[in-house]
Scaffold this motif. Structure first.
Motif: not given
Length: 467
Positions: A93-100
């Protein structure tokens, strides 16, 4: 934004030709030391965490490309986009979290990397951390805000992004509505498009195609990353030595990374992720508490929801999936091959009232069409009727022009049907089933980011083009 390049680094190493092709390529990587003299760092968890940043590198782009893709103005020497990527310990699994980039942040005390002048801790927008202290201060700030320990740092600019997409033969993007942005020159009609490097840059940079501004842009960036993964794993890149080397050299020729990330690490990760597909990835944005939080001397910033953001980053630290498990498969495992992905549409089918009529002499056709439309989410009456005629060959969708977007959504579910405007018909869309009816194509609202679990998470296969 250029997380695409970072994901490619991992995915491309999985080909059988990887070792032969990658040998020596990492000598072209520009090295940075983002972890120099860092103290009191968060405790390491399970899996591997990457901080992927896209910088405003328009100073390296040709005058022709600047004109074509509207990249005028001076580069800001800041991070245009910041994403935190977590690869699970089991490599499933790859979890991608965008940081504004406009997130309210408090820079820790630091020294100016050029002048050596000390600076006290002070508030800024997150993307200013790079301008004030480069990769080192960016990593320190993100770790302070998330309490997630960063293992590797990857930085890609506009030029690398464009060249890499071109080397892969472009990337396919689908949109249910027209996308126009005068600032970037983006101009896409509804449907499927294979974007070149320059067009892809317009797509991921655009902020003025809807009212969501930077938050909407982050969603489009995540869709692009999912499409890039699909292209890399299913487009023959990994199995073609010539293509593999072309893409790898293009990417590595302009990426900046920490000294411990090279071809050996790429190959080790890539080999472990041979089965990596869009369904293996999940995407989220930091939960927002106030999208227009005013700060004196800075302006409007994006304030995180502290409680929900803390829960999100705790899941990363503890190597837990961000999205709820799907029925029939263990958490974090890729989905088995299933039905085609739903086609994105402009209006959620749940909001569209549909009356089905049988325009043929085929017994039960109206009921079958009604049931199929209801199964993909449409609000059908559940009471199909006989049409005025019994010799309709081509399925007809009659609609009031005031609800043309709803009619187009129904037409997407019934490919090949004829749209027929009927002024004054009202909100209900009427489907007159013809002899050509074959099936209903599953559809979904284009923006599935709402109400997807606790953190608004989607998986990559939910946002790539359906077939």
């Amino acid at each position: 934004m250029r997380i695409a390049a970072g994901v490619s680094l991992v995915v491309l190493g999985s080909g059988a030709v990887g070792h032969a092709v990658m040998t020596g390529l990492d000598t072209g990587i520009e090295r940075v030391d983002p972890f120099k003299d860092m103290k009191n760092r968060p405790q390491a968890g399970h899996g591997v965490n990457f901080l992927l940043v896209g910088t405003d590198g328009r100073d390296k782009i040709t005058p022709e490309e600047k004109r074509e893709y509207r990249l005028g103005g001076e580069p800001c020497h800041c991070t245009d986009t910041i994403m935190l990527v977590h690869l699970s310990a089991d490599q499933q699994r790859a979890s991608v979290v965008s940081l504004p980039r406009d997130s309210y942040a408090e820079l820790p005390a630091h020294q100016d990397p050029v002048t050596g002048k000390p600076h006290r801790a002070h508030p800024v927008k997150l993307n200013a951390a790079y301008a004030e202290g480069g990769p080192n201060l960016t990593v320190r700030t993100v770790e302070s805000m998330t309490r997630v320990k960063i293992d590797h740092y990857l930085e890609v600019d506009f030029t690398s992004f464009m060249r890499t997409v071109d080397a892969m033969g472009g990337v396919e993007i689908c949109t249910a509505k027209a996308l126009h942005d005068q600032n970037t020159g983006l101009d896409l009609l509804p449907g499927s498009h294979r974007l070149s490097g320059g067009q892809a840059l317009q797509y991921v940079r655009s902020r003025h195609v809807d009212g969501a501004s930077d938050l909407g842009r982050m969603q489009r960036q995540q869709r692009f990353v999912a499409a890039l993964i699909k292209q890399a794993t299913g487009g023959g890149v990994l199995l073609n030595p010539v293509k593999f080397k072309e893409v790898s050299s293009t990417l590595l020729g302009s990426v900046r990374a920490d000294k411990d990330f090279g071809s050996e690490q790429m190959l080790a990760l890539g080999q472990a992720m041979r089965a990596f597909t869009p369904s293996s990835s999940e995407f989220a944005s930091v939960p927002i508490g106030d999208a227009a939080y005013p700060v004196k001397g800075i302006g409007s910033t994006v304030k995180w929801d502290e409680h929900k953001a803390a829960q999100l980053f705790e899941s990363l630290r503890e190597d837990r999936p961000l999205s709820p498990p799907r029925p029939g498969r263990p958490a974090g495992r890729p989905a088995a091959p299933a039905a085609p992905s739903p086609v994105p549409v402009d209006v959620p089918p749940q909001q569209i009232r549909v009356q089905v009529e049988n325009g043929t002499r085929i017994d039960g056709l109206g009921g079958r069409v009604d049931s199929a439309l209801r199964a993909t989410g449409f609000d059908t009456t559940g009471a199909p009727s006989g049409g005025a005629g019994r010799d309709v060959r081509r399925t007809v969708i009659s609609y009031d022009p005031r609800w043309d977007r709803s009619a187009k959504t129904v037409a997407t579910a019934l490919p090949g049907s004829e749209l027929r405007a009927v002024p004054g018909q009202g909100k209900t869309v009427v489907v007159i089933a013809g002899a050509d009816y074959a099936k209903v194509v599953p559809v979904r609202a284009e923006d599935p980011y709402q109400n997807q679990g606790e953190f608004g998470v989607v998986t990559g296969d939910q946002v790539v083009c359906g077939k």
